[in-house]
Design a protein around this motif. Structure first.
Motif, PDB file in Angstrom:
ATOM      1  N   GLN B 260       0.675  -1.419   0.014  1.00 31.05           N
ATOM      2  CA  GLN B 260       0.158  -0.035  -0.130  1.00 31.05           C
ATOM      3  C   GLN B 260       0.995   1.328  -0.004  1.00 31.05           C
ATOM      4  N   ASN B 261       1.613   1.739   0.639  1.00 31.45           N
ATOM      5  CA  ASN B 261       3.127   2.559   0.885  1.00 31.45           C
ATOM      6  C   ASN B 261       4.136   2.386  -0.288  1.00 31.45           C
ATOM      7  N   HIS B 262       5.120   1.436   0.283  1.00 29.11           N
ATOM      8  CA  HIS B 262       6.593   2.036  -0.480  1.00 29.11           C
ATOM      9  C   HIS B 262       6.122   1.343  -1.881  1.00 29.11           C
ATOM     10  N   LEU B 263       5.844   0.357  -2.145  1.00 28.65           N
ATOM     11  CA  LEU B 263       5.520  -0.014  -2.876  1.00 28.65           C
ATOM     12  C   LEU B 263       4.677   0.559  -4.946  1.00 28.65           C
ATOM     13  N   LEU B 264       3.284   0.877  -3.846  1.00 33.20           N
ATOM     14  CA  LEU B 264       2.845   1.487  -5.009  1.00 33.20           C
ATOM     15  C   LEU B 264       3.515   2.709  -5.015  1.00 33.20           C
ATOM     16  N   GLN B 265       3.955   3.499  -4.405  1.00 34.79           N
ATOM     17  CA  GLN B 265       4.635   4.850  -4.025  1.00 34.79           C
ATOM     18  C   GLN B 265       6.532   4.578  -5.332  1.00 34.79           C
ATOM     19  N   LEU B 266       7.217   3.240  -4.832  1.00 37.75           N
ATOM     20  CA  LEU B 266       7.828   3.336  -6.205  1.00 37.75           C
ATOM     21  C   LEU B 266       7.560   3.051  -7.257  1.00 37.75           C
ATOM     22  N   LEU B 267       6.148   2.160  -7.693  1.00 35.74           N
ATOM     23  CA  LEU B 267       4.836   2.605  -9.263  1.00 35.74           C
ATOM     24  C   LEU B 267       5.393   3.940  -9.391  1.00 35.74           C
ATOM     25  N   SER B 268       4.630   4.430  -8.775  1.00 39.22           N
ATOM     26  CA  SER B 268       3.979   5.585  -9.352  1.00 39.22           C
ATOM     27  C   SER B 268       5.053   6.459  -9.569  1.00 39.22           C
ATOM     28  N   LEU B 269       6.450   6.412  -9.394  1.00 39.14           N
ATOM     29  CA  LEU B 269       7.543   6.869  -9.344  1.00 39.14           C
ATOM     30  C   LEU B 269       8.001   6.226 -11.212  1.00 39.14           C
ATOM     31  N   VAL B 270       8.228   5.325 -10.970  1.00 35.26           N
ATOM     32  CA  VAL B 270       7.875   4.489 -12.417  1.00 35.26           C
ATOM     33  C   VAL B 270       7.080   5.081 -13.116  1.00 35.26           C
ATOM     34  N   ALA B 271       5.789   4.829 -13.558  1.00 33.41           N
ATOM     35  CA  ALA B 271       4.788   5.246 -14.362  1.00 33.41           C
ATOM     36  C   ALA B 271       4.810   6.197 -14.384  1.00 33.41           C
ATOM     37  N   MET B 272       4.952   7.580 -13.477  1.00 30.49           N
ATOM     38  CA  MET B 272       4.720   8.741 -13.394  1.00 30.49           C
ATOM     39  C   MET B 272       4.682   9.646 -14.601  1.00 30.49           C
ATOM     40  N   GLU B 273       4.099  10.438 -15.497  1.00 31.49           N
ATOM     41  CA  GLU B 273       4.014  11.253 -17.132  1.00 31.49           C
ATOM     42  C   GLU B 273       5.269  12.092 -15.811  1.00 31.49           C
ATOM     43  N   PRO B 274       6.007  13.052 -16.700  1.00 35.69           N
ATOM     44  CA  PRO B 274       7.179  14.204 -16.294  1.00 35.69           C
ATOM     45  C   PRO B 274       6.084  15.129 -15.700  1.00 35.69           C
ATOM     46  N   PRO B 275       6.900  15.905 -14.379  1.00 33.86           N
ATOM     47  CA  PRO B 275       5.756  17.058 -13.810  1.00 33.86           C
ATOM     48  C   PRO B 275       6.070  18.478 -14.455  1.00 33.86           C
ATOM     49  N   THR B 276       5.740  19.091 -14.345  1.00 33.08           N
ATOM     50  CA  THR B 276       6.050  20.492 -14.821  1.00 33.08           C
ATOM     51  C   THR B 276       7.212  20.799 -14.141  1.00 33.08           C
ATOM     52  N   ASP B 277       7.367  20.573 -13.121  1.00 32.93           N
ATOM     53  CA  ASP B 277       8.549  21.228 -12.302  1.00 32.93           C
ATOM     54  C   ASP B 277       8.544  20.666 -10.967  1.00 32.93           C
ATOM     55  N   ARG B 284       4.203  15.348  -6.707  1.00 32.86           N
ATOM     56  CA  ARG B 284       3.145  15.054  -6.625  1.00 32.86           C
ATOM     57  C   ARG B 284       1.520  14.100  -7.206  1.00 32.86           C
ATOM     58  N   ASP B 285       1.119  15.509  -7.741  1.00 29.97           N
ATOM     59  CA  ASP B 285       0.204  15.449  -9.398  1.00 29.97           C
ATOM     60  C   ASP B 285       0.168  14.166 -10.140  1.00 29.97           C
ATOM     61  N   GLU B 286       1.852  13.624 -10.411  1.00 24.34           N
ATOM     62  CA  GLU B 286       1.689  12.940 -11.027  1.00 24.34           C
ATOM     63  C   GLU B 286       1.273  12.003 -10.445  1.00 24.34           C
ATOM     64  N   LYS B 287       2.086  11.385  -9.655  1.00 28.14           N
ATOM     65  CA  LYS B 287       2.303  10.218  -8.794  1.00 28.14           C
ATOM     66  C   LYS B 287       0.376  10.063  -8.954  1.00 28.14           C
ATOM     67  N   VAL B 288      -0.270  11.273  -7.989  1.00 32.87           N
ATOM     68  CA  VAL B 288      -1.493  10.285  -8.004  1.00 32.87           C
ATOM     69  C   VAL B 288      -2.296  10.022  -9.068  1.00 32.87           C
ATOM     70  N   LYS B 289      -1.934  10.492 -10.166  1.00 33.95           N
ATOM     71  CA  LYS B 289      -2.920  10.389 -11.520  1.00 33.95           C
ATOM     72  C   LYS B 289      -2.082   9.082 -11.533  1.00 33.95           C
ATOM     73  N   VAL B 290      -1.503   8.164 -11.611  1.00 36.74           N
ATOM     74  CA  VAL B 290      -0.883   7.416 -11.770  1.00 36.74           C
ATOM     75  C   VAL B 290      -1.827   6.050 -10.616  1.00 36.74           C
ATOM     76  N   LEU B 291      -2.088   6.294  -9.049  1.00 33.39           N
ATOM     77  CA  LEU B 291      -2.775   5.538  -8.724  1.00 33.39           C
ATOM     78  C   LEU B 291      -4.069   5.894  -8.964  1.00 33.39           C
ATOM     79  N   ARG B 292      -4.586   6.578  -9.438  1.00 32.90           N
ATOM     80  CA  ARG B 292      -5.672   7.121 -10.136  1.00 32.90           C
ATOM     81  C   ARG B 292      -6.134   5.512 -11.037  1.00 32.90           C
ATOM     82  N   SER B 293      -5.507   6.233 -11.817  1.00 30.41           N
ATOM     83  CA  SER B 293      -5.731   5.090 -12.417  1.00 30.41           C
ATOM     84  C   SER B 293      -4.820   3.989 -12.910  1.00 30.41           C
ATOM     85  N   LEU B 294      -4.785   3.340 -11.737  1.00 30.62           N
ATOM     86  CA  LEU B 294      -4.942   1.744 -11.575  1.00 30.62           C
ATOM     87  C   LEU B 294      -5.635   1.152 -11.862  1.00 30.62           C
TER      88      LEU B 294
END
Lengths: 323, 512
Positions: B260-277, B284-294
């Motif tokens: 729930q925490n560590h591995l989904l965080q890693l998945l978010s970092l791997v799958a996220m789109e490039p952040p605007t800055d 975190r906006d980009e990471k949460v988009k990944v979680l919402r896309s699961l």
């Protein structure tokens, strides 16, 4: 075998290094950069090799240690070379991590030999850091320095630092390498400690009212004190006249810069380096504080290692109005 | 009062944000985390000159101690646990800012006294009315500590300073409890002042994922389902339930404890789109988009895509060890998984159709956390003699313990025949850099002091992760026909069912 390792014909260095690794598969070779340590001032190769070892302990590199004692035409002798590896134990239960070192003893009457020796023994695609010990000579020429990624000098003992730095900083008006000056890097820990004192807005207000800055430096390191003074002047937007009237420099035995005292009205800030630690003491708005910070590296090699670890463009140095 | 960004002497000295002086109050001051991690991390920051001048550390716990006795205990544990060794002079300087405040977590008077003590510290100057509260207690105490901080007015910034809170995991045990906890936290502290620690994000290699992806031109064009066949995230632990940890673990399980925490965080970092800055919220906006896309899992999908298992008796390091249900403080009829493997999909443009396999297990053969991206096979029109069962290219990011990354590729064997075999290019932090990476807690504490929340989990990240996990837990524990609990011998790489999960698509777990 000497302290420099195994003497090897220059033409067989590559095969000699390969044999070095084939002889012991338990060792892993590591390199993040090419590091050339170069001297024309008679510094013994063994001393430079010890410096390479210090740096390689934290910055994996292929080290080329080159002593060049220019000799007159007709007295040339062929270059001699030695190969070895500096090893340390890796973390995480790893085995030995080793960095290659090739040491050269040259007697070159022109710069072709130096350039060829450097270029022929670089680890491809890795950045080239060139630590030029001593003053720049005619061997510092475009075809050589055009390959540098970082040039490290130490302007402290130079008789005319400004001229030397100007030459090192921008030899053709378009320097593309990063210039590092050990004299400037020596002051890094002190500058951090001093800057820390003025993060507090109250202290920052006092800084604007600085009346006196006293820099105590070793007689052997006037350059470090000069750079520190320029840093204050730039930060506080003082012109040369103001800086000269406020900043006082005193020579005394000790570390390169042993003490900086800043008097701002009733407030006092003092940062001192005894070689073991940096002590920061402040008396500001009636409050006394004191804390201990890690000291600056003590040797030039450790200083170079640290500046390489920090990386960056070192742009502030070039803005200090040197050269 | 915030740090002055106008300090002209800061120019060129640090690229990171500067930590600000404050009073750091640790709730759970006598606990294991404080002794093993937090204080050694602070000491190492002090030894590196990274701590702001004037930092005061105040331990809050119910045991009767004095400033001096607590300092002495901390000194002893620091000698054992400090990454960079222990220097008496540096310790003396650092420890002069350490104090102890005795109080019960549910005793309002203790908080009022704490407020008075913090006011005294502020009055002495240096801390600038900045307060950082670290909840290093058992999670059941979070609400009471937060409520009492609020009642004592300690949650409110005052005198121009700031007031922040660091919360240790677990952030709830499901979505409902996470929302309730987040509600309490946000009633007490602003979300921007809340720092939820996931220490995986403080690890050097986790931070390097974004650098690897977005600072190198070589990887990003390939970083999508068009070229990547599958992604695997493995967290293997060889430990079992030693030291009484079964008591907690049997209430949580591998999925809640790690996925729930560590591995989904890693998945978010791997799958996220490039952040605007690189600001905290952009990342975190980009990471949460990944979680919402699961892709959500209903009960049937859980049975098809998730395998849970418990270890049976086996051997670790050649020594026999008991099965999970025979472990100390574990129920003999426990339905808690010590292993979980799942296949999930990130249903967005970049990752459409690419499976992300996650596995986490106790009592696996070795300790390792790694991410691997398996590239699709090239057209097999030229080099027909591919290695048996081998894949061509795998990019591996090793999070711990052997931090680094490697790229596997195919190469011709020397010789007159055309034989192709996989070779590996390997980058290891410890072989390239002699200086050890800072402990995750060093980085995270410094960031919290500097007000940089990039490496901390935001509320919506936590809750979206729980939403995904709740569907799995619900199918296991609340469904009519829960999927069976598989078994694997301790010291093996997990149950056969997990292998079959990948085999359905012609995949197999990477050999670590």
């Amino acid at each position: 075998m000497s302290q420099l390792g195994q003497e090897t014909p220059v033409g067989q260095i590559a095969s000699g290094l390969r044999a070095l690794w084939e002889a012991d598969h338990a060792k892993a070779r590591a390199a993040l950069m090419n590091l050339v340590i170069y001297a024309e001032d008679g510094t013994p190769l063994e001393e430079m090799a010890a410096d390479a070892q210090t740096i390689a302990a934290e910055q994996a590199c292929r080290a080329l240690v080159i002593r060049n004692e220019p000799c007159p035409a007709g007295d040339e002798r062929p270059p001699r070379a030695w190969i070895t590896a500096h090893c340390r134990l890796g973390g995480a239960g790893g085995g030995q991590i080793c960095c290659e070192q090739v040491a050269f003893d040259l007697c070159a009457h022109d710069n072709n030999q130096l350039r060829n020796i450097v270029f022929a023994h670089l680890d491809s695609d890795l950045p080239l850091v060139f630590w030029w010990r001593g003053e720049l000579s005619d061997n510092f020429e475009p075809r050589l320095y055009s390959r540098f990624d970082r040039l490290v000098i130490d302007s402290d003992p130079w008789p005319d630092p400004a001229a030397g730095i100007a030459r090192a900083a921008d030899p053709e008006g378009a320097a593309h390498y990063v210039l590092h000056d050990v004299a400037w890097s020596r002051t890094h820990a002190l500058r951090l400690a001093i800057a820390d004192c003025f993060d507090d807005p109250g202290a920052l207000g006092a800084l604007a009212a600085t009346e006196r800055i006293t820099i105590t430096h070793s007689p052997h390191h006037p350059g470090a004190a000069d750079l520190l003074a320029r840093w204050f002047a730039r930060g506080l937007r003082w012109d040369d006249l103001q800086a000269a009237s406020i900043i006082d420099r005193q020579a005394a035995p000790g570390t390169p810069v042993s003490r900086v005292e800043i008097a701002c009205g009733d407030d006092r800030f003092e940062v001192s380096d005894d070689g073991a630690t940096i002590a920061c003491a402040a008396s500001q708005a009636g409050r006394e504080t004191r804390r201990i910070l890690p000291a600056a590296p003590s040797s030039p090699a450790a200083t170079v290692g640290e500046l390489l670890a920090r990386g960056g463009r070192n742009e502030l140095y070039l803005k200090l109005g040197l050269g | 009062m915030t740090i002055s960004s106008d300090n002209p002497l800061r120019e060129g000295l640090r690229s990171r944000q500067v930590a600000e002086a404050c009073s750091l109050v640790i709730f759970g001051a006598t606990g294991d985390l404080t002794h093993r991690k937090l204080v050694p991390a602070l000491y190492n920051l002090a030894a590196a000159g990274d701590l702001p001048p004037g930092l005061q550390v105040l331990g809050f716990a119910r045991r009767d101690k004095t400033d001096e006795s607590w300092r002495a205990e901390l000194e002893e544990s620091n000698r054992k646990n400090s990454r960079g060794g222990h220097d008496d002079a540096l310790w003396a300087s650092f420890a002069s800012g350490i104090g102890y405040h005795r109080g019960n977590f549910n005793e309002p008077e203790a908080y009022r006294a704490l407020a008075g003590r913090l006011d005294e510290i502020d009055a002495r100057g240096g801390t600038r009315h900045n307060r950082l509260f670290y909840l290093s207690t058992a999670p059941e105490f979070f609400p009471v500590v937060l409520e009492n901080l609020k009642a004592a007015g300690l949650n409110e910034p005052r005198g121009g300073g700031w007031s922040r809170v660091i919360v240790e995991k677990p952030f709830g045990v499901d979505l409902a409890t996470a929302q309730a906890l987040n509600g309490v936290v946000n009633e007490t502290f602003q979300e921007a002042d809340t720092y939820r620690i996931d220490h995986y994000l403080g690890k050097e290699t986790a931070q390097n994922i974004m650098v690897l992806r977005f600072a190198n031109a070589i990887f990003e064009p390939l970083w999508r389902a068009r070229f990547i066949d599958q992604v695997q995230i493995t967290c293997a632990e060889h430990l079992g339930m030693e030291g009484g940890r079964g008591a907690y673990y049997d209430t949580a399980g591998a999925t809640r404890d790690m996925v729930q925490n560590h591995l989904l965080q890693l998945l978010s970092l791997v799958a996220m789109e490039p952040p605007t800055d690189l600001s905290a919220d952009s990342v975190r906006d980009e990471k949460v988009k990944v979680l919402r896309s699961l892709r959500p899992l209903d009960s049937a999908a859980v049975g098809e895509n998730v395998v849970r298992a418990q270890y049976t008796a086996g051997a670790i390091d050649g020594v026999p060890v008991p099965g999970y249900r025979e472990e100390d403080r574990v129920a003999p009829d426990s339905q808690t998984e010590s292993y979980v493997a799942m296949r999930t999909f990130v249903d967005n443009w970049r990752w459409e159709g690419c499976p992300f396999y996650i596995r986490m297990g106790k009592r696996l053969p070795k300790k390792a956390t790694e991410i691997s991206l398996h590239l699709k096979q090239p057209p097999a029109v030229l080099f027909q003699k591919m290695p048996q069962g081998g894949e061509s290219n795998v990019l591996t990011i090793r999070i711990q313990p052997d931090e680094g990354m490697s790229v596997r590729m195919l190469s011709k064997l020397p010789g007159t025949n055309l034989q192709i075999e996989p070779v590996k290019m390997d980058f290891r932090y410890w072989s390239s850099f002699g200086k050890g990476s800072p402990e995750a807690y060093e980085r995270l504490l410094l960031d919290a002091l500097a007000g940089d929340a990039t490496l901390f989990a935001r509320r919506d990240e936590v809750e979206n992760a729980w939403k995904f996990i709740d569907a799995i837990e619900g199918a296991w524990h609340a469904g009519d026909r829960p999927p069976p609990m598989a078994e694997y011998p301790a010291g093996s790489w997990g149950p056969t069912e997990a292998d079959l999960l990948l085999a359905e698509r012609g995949h197999r777990w990477r050999r670590l």
